[in-house]
Design a protein around this motif. Structure first.
Motif, PDB file in Angstrom:
ATOM      1  N   ALA A  60       0.796  -0.963   0.152  1.00  0.00           N
ATOM      2  CA  ALA A  60       0.070   0.027  -0.052  1.00  0.00           C
ATOM      3  C   ALA A  60       0.769   1.319  -0.020  1.00  0.00           C
ATOM      4  O   ALA A  60       0.333   2.362  -0.269  1.00  0.00           O
ATOM      5  CB  ALA A  60      -1.002  -0.103   1.042  1.00  0.00           C
ATOM      6  N   GLU A  61       2.144   1.222   0.472  1.00  0.00           N
ATOM      7  CA  GLU A  61       2.856   2.377   0.290  1.00  0.00           C
ATOM      8  C   GLU A  61       3.128   2.938  -0.808  1.00  0.00           C
ATOM      9  O   GLU A  61       3.299   1.863  -2.003  1.00  0.00           O
ATOM     10  CB  GLU A  61       4.265   1.994   0.908  1.00  0.00           C
ATOM     11  CG  GLU A  61       4.411   1.385   2.264  1.00  0.00           C
ATOM     12  CD  GLU A  61       5.209   2.134   3.356  1.00  0.00           C
ATOM     13  OE1 GLU A  61       6.187   3.013   2.775  1.00  0.00           O
ATOM     14  OE2 GLU A  61       5.026   2.228   4.355  1.00  0.00           O
ATOM     15  N   ASN A  62       3.509   3.969  -1.211  1.00  0.00           N
ATOM     16  CA  ASN A  62       3.651   4.697  -2.605  1.00  0.00           C
ATOM     17  C   ASN A  62       4.948   4.363  -3.055  1.00  0.00           C
ATOM     18  O   ASN A  62       5.183   3.868  -4.237  1.00  0.00           O
ATOM     19  CB  ASN A  62       3.568   6.172  -2.586  1.00  0.00           C
ATOM     20  CG  ASN A  62       2.024   6.655  -2.540  1.00  0.00           C
ATOM     21  OD1 ASN A  62       1.367   6.321  -2.746  1.00  0.00           O
ATOM     22  ND2 ASN A  62       1.820   7.938  -1.723  1.00  0.00           N
ATOM     23  N   LEU A  63       6.101   4.162  -2.229  1.00  0.00           N
ATOM     24  CA  LEU A  63       7.366   4.271  -2.594  1.00  0.00           C
ATOM     25  C   LEU A  63       8.103   3.203  -1.458  1.00  0.00           C
ATOM     26  O   LEU A  63       8.867   3.809  -0.830  1.00  0.00           O
ATOM     27  CB  LEU A  63       8.171   5.308  -2.958  1.00  0.00           C
ATOM     28  CG  LEU A  63       9.552   4.944  -3.943  1.00  0.00           C
ATOM     29  CD1 LEU A  63       9.213   4.386  -5.149  1.00  0.00           C
ATOM     30  CD2 LEU A  63      10.177   6.366  -4.289  1.00  0.00           C
ATOM     31  N   PRO A  64       7.657   1.865  -1.325  1.00  0.00           N
ATOM     32  CA  PRO A  64       8.155   0.927  -0.543  1.00  0.00           C
ATOM     33  C   PRO A  64       9.980   0.938  -0.684  1.00  0.00           C
ATOM     34  O   PRO A  64      10.294   0.998  -1.862  1.00  0.00           O
ATOM     35  CB  PRO A  64       7.832  -0.316  -0.280  1.00  0.00           C
ATOM     36  CG  PRO A  64       7.193  -0.319  -1.789  1.00  0.00           C
ATOM     37  CD  PRO A  64       6.831   1.047  -2.320  1.00  0.00           C
ATOM     38  N   SER A  65      10.648   0.536   0.201  1.00  0.00           N
ATOM     39  CA  SER A  65      12.269   0.289   0.026  1.00  0.00           C
ATOM     40  C   SER A  65      12.155  -0.953  -0.749  1.00  0.00           C
ATOM     41  O   SER A  65      10.962  -1.820  -1.043  1.00  0.00           O
ATOM     42  CB  SER A  65      12.761   0.065   1.423  1.00  0.00           C
ATOM     43  OG  SER A  65      12.390  -1.021   1.899  1.00  0.00           O
ATOM     44  N   VAL A  66      13.427  -1.049  -1.605  1.00  0.00           N
ATOM     45  CA  VAL A  66      13.501  -2.094  -2.447  1.00  0.00           C
ATOM     46  C   VAL A  66      13.455  -3.607  -1.569  1.00  0.00           C
ATOM     47  O   VAL A  66      12.725  -4.377  -2.082  1.00  0.00           O
ATOM     48  CB  VAL A  66      14.759  -2.277  -3.059  1.00  0.00           C
ATOM     49  CG1 VAL A  66      15.205  -3.421  -3.887  1.00  0.00           C
ATOM     50  CG2 VAL A  66      14.703  -0.896  -3.978  1.00  0.00           C
ATOM     51  N   GLY A  67      14.013  -3.614  -0.489  1.00  0.00           N
ATOM     52  CA  GLY A  67      13.916  -4.950   0.409  1.00  0.00           C
ATOM     53  C   GLY A  67      12.442  -5.251   0.781  1.00  0.00           C
ATOM     54  O   GLY A  67      12.229  -6.351   1.022  1.00  0.00           O
ATOM     55  N   ALA A  68      11.919  -4.159   1.283  1.00  0.00           N
ATOM     56  CA  ALA A  68      10.469  -4.520   1.837  1.00  0.00           C
ATOM     57  C   ALA A  68       9.599  -4.951   0.752  1.00  0.00           C
ATOM     58  O   ALA A  68       8.905  -5.906   0.925  1.00  0.00           O
ATOM     59  CB  ALA A  68      10.045  -3.200   2.386  1.00  0.00           C
ATOM     60  N   LEU A  69       9.957  -4.167  -0.475  1.00  0.00           N
ATOM     61  CA  LEU A  69       8.755  -4.564  -1.630  1.00  0.00           C
ATOM     62  C   LEU A  69       9.287  -6.005  -1.962  1.00  0.00           C
ATOM     63  O   LEU A  69       8.506  -6.754  -2.667  1.00  0.00           O
ATOM     64  CB  LEU A  69       8.887  -3.590  -2.753  1.00  0.00           C
ATOM     65  CG  LEU A  69       8.181  -3.941  -4.001  1.00  0.00           C
ATOM     66  CD1 LEU A  69       6.665  -3.842  -3.608  1.00  0.00           C
ATOM     67  CD2 LEU A  69       8.492  -2.763  -5.127  1.00  0.00           C
ATOM     68  N   GLY A  70      10.488  -6.125  -2.273  1.00  0.00           N
ATOM     69  CA  GLY A  70      11.140  -7.736  -2.483  1.00  0.00           C
ATOM     70  C   GLY A  70      10.502  -8.784  -1.784  1.00  0.00           C
ATOM     71  O   GLY A  70       9.844  -9.761  -2.283  1.00  0.00           O
ATOM     72  N   TRP A  71      10.285  -8.649  -0.249  1.00  0.00           N
ATOM     73  CA  TRP A  71       9.682  -9.559   0.615  1.00  0.00           C
ATOM     74  C   TRP A  71       8.264  -9.776   0.318  1.00  0.00           C
ATOM     75  O   TRP A  71       7.947 -10.604   0.215  1.00  0.00           O
ATOM     76  CB  TRP A  71      10.049  -9.070   2.050  1.00  0.00           C
ATOM     77  CG  TRP A  71       9.187  -9.851   2.811  1.00  0.00           C
ATOM     78  CD1 TRP A  71       9.668 -11.345   3.235  1.00  0.00           C
ATOM     79  CD2 TRP A  71       8.052  -9.726   3.569  1.00  0.00           C
ATOM     80  NE1 TRP A  71       8.433 -11.969   4.126  1.00  0.00           N
ATOM     81  CE2 TRP A  71       7.420 -10.879   4.215  1.00  0.00           C
ATOM     82  CE3 TRP A  71       7.068  -8.652   3.465  1.00  0.00           C
ATOM     83  CZ2 TRP A  71       6.150 -10.914   4.843  1.00  0.00           C
ATOM     84  CZ3 TRP A  71       5.626  -8.819   4.009  1.00  0.00           C
ATOM     85  CH2 TRP A  71       5.495  -9.925   4.643  1.00  0.00           C
ATOM     86  N   ALA A  72       7.303  -8.508   0.412  1.00  0.00           N
ATOM     87  CA  ALA A  72       6.136  -8.662   0.032  1.00  0.00           C
ATOM     88  C   ALA A  72       5.825  -9.270  -1.370  1.00  0.00           C
ATOM     89  O   ALA A  72       4.943  -9.930  -1.332  1.00  0.00           O
ATOM     90  CB  ALA A  72       5.593  -7.131   0.095  1.00  0.00           C
ATOM     91  N   ALA A  73       6.468  -8.686  -2.357  1.00  0.00           N
ATOM     92  CA  ALA A  73       6.254  -9.373  -3.776  1.00  0.00           C
ATOM     93  C   ALA A  73       6.377 -11.193  -3.569  1.00  0.00           C
ATOM     94  O   ALA A  73       5.401 -11.793  -4.056  1.00  0.00           O
ATOM     95  CB  ALA A  73       7.183  -8.898  -4.745  1.00  0.00           C
ATOM     96  N   SER A  74       7.682 -11.493  -2.998  1.00  0.00           N
ATOM     97  CA  SER A  74       7.789 -12.915  -2.754  1.00  0.00           C
ATOM     98  C   SER A  74       6.665 -13.558  -1.964  1.00  0.00           C
ATOM     99  O   SER A  74       6.153 -14.571  -2.162  1.00  0.00           O
ATOM    100  CB  SER A  74       9.243 -12.921  -2.115  1.00  0.00           C
ATOM    101  OG  SER A  74       9.336 -14.444  -1.765  1.00  0.00           O
ATOM    102  N   TYR A  75       6.261 -12.975  -0.851  1.00  0.00           N
ATOM    103  CA  TYR A  75       5.476 -13.271   0.053  1.00  0.00           C
ATOM    104  C   TYR A  75       3.889 -13.495  -0.620  1.00  0.00           C
ATOM    105  O   TYR A  75       3.219 -14.428  -0.583  1.00  0.00           O
ATOM    106  CB  TYR A  75       4.952 -12.550   1.345  1.00  0.00           C
ATOM    107  CG  TYR A  75       4.315 -13.272   2.367  1.00  0.00           C
ATOM    108  CD1 TYR A  75       4.515 -14.404   3.100  1.00  0.00           C
ATOM    109  CD2 TYR A  75       2.957 -12.590   2.553  1.00  0.00           C
ATOM    110  CE1 TYR A  75       3.724 -14.748   3.929  1.00  0.00           C
ATOM    111  CE2 TYR A  75       1.854 -13.311   3.473  1.00  0.00           C
ATOM    112  CZ  TYR A  75       2.435 -14.397   4.134  1.00  0.00           C
ATOM    113  OH  TYR A  75       1.500 -14.866   5.108  1.00  0.00           O
ATOM    114  N   ALA A  76       3.698 -12.542  -1.457  1.00  0.00           N
ATOM    115  CA  ALA A  76       2.355 -12.288  -1.993  1.00  0.00           C
ATOM    116  C   ALA A  76       2.272 -13.814  -3.081  1.00  0.00           C
ATOM    117  O   ALA A  76       1.293 -14.508  -3.152  1.00  0.00           O
ATOM    118  CB  ALA A  76       2.363 -11.254  -2.948  1.00  0.00           C
TER     119      ALA A  76
END
Length: 128
Positions: A14-30
């Motif tokens: 939901a963040e506009n511009l999450p950090s690369v690490g956080a987005l990487g985890w979220a994408a992998s988890y999704a």
């Protein structure tokens, strides 16, 4: 990991511009939990300014949508200007033209696993 991890994943996406690490985890988890409800939020990040983040999104899309059967073809209505109005097929098509080889390769992987003749033809014409 259950509900707390899913809630964290939703918050990151939901963040506009999450950090690369956080987005990487979220994408992998999704992708790991195979939750189609997270797809629109995930697609929004296919335009992230960092190539590592775009690659994480392409990898998640390749896992979430391997055949294109029974999956949504377009994201929900965009809520802001940073969300692409297209679905995963358009994101992969855009990924093929990315300046980063990892993003292009992962987009090609997603396309190769999908059953769209239009995307297959696009992939054959695109130089990597």
């Amino acid at each position: 990991l259950g509900a707390p991890a899913r809630a964290l994943c939703q918050a990151v996406l939901a963040e506009n511009l999450p950090s690369v690490g956080a987005l990487g985890w979220a994408a992998s988890y999704a992708a790991q939990i195979e939750d189609d409800a997270l797809l629109p939020a995930l697609l929004r990040h296919s335009l992230h300014p960092k190539p590592t983040a775009r690659a994480a999104v392409m990898a998640a899309l390749a896992s979430l949508l391997p055949r294109g059967e029974g999956r949504p073809q377009a994201a929900s209505t965009p809520s802001d200007d940073t969300q692409p109005p297209e679905g995963p097929l358009a994101a992969w098509g855009r990924g093929l033209a990315d300046e980063n080889i990892e993003v292009r390769s992962l987009a090609l992987l997603g396309i190769a696993q999908h059953d769209s003749p239009t995307l297959h033809a696009l992939a054959l014409r695109q130089s990597l």
